[in-house]
Motif scaffolding. Structure first.
Motif: not given
Length: 86
Positions: A1-7, A12-14, A27-28, A32-35
């Motif tokens: 869960x924390x990984x998805x929030x960080x991702x 969003x920043x990128x 953000x989406x 997806x990239x972290x997953x």
């Protein structure tokens, strides 16, 4: 869960630095990239990184060539040309 929030935060920043991609889309993409990275093998991650590096070098070289190429001269007569009347 924390990984998805960080991702989502990183995505969003990128997205703010990339034209054509909005904050929610970034953000989406971050989620997806972290997953995807979590499920990839190490050789696949290395290949993806190397491919991204080569693509960036190619795009930078192409942009540099485009900036150095002078504009083509116009062959159409200009409006300031005057002709002598006989």
């Amino acid at each position: 869960m924390i990984g998805k929030v960080i991702g989502a935060f990183v995505g969003d920043r990128i997205a703010k630095q990339t034209k054509g991609v909005g904050g929610a889309t970034g953000a989406a993409l971050g989620v997806v990239a972290t997953t995807m990275l979590r499920r990839m093998s190490l050789p696949a991650m290395l290949a993806l990184g190397a491919g991204g590096y080569v693509a960036k070098k190619f795009m930078d070289k192409k942009d540099a060539e485009d900036r150095q190429t002078p504009p083509a001269p116009s062959t159409a007569p200009s409006a300031t040309t005057t002709t002598k009347a006989a």
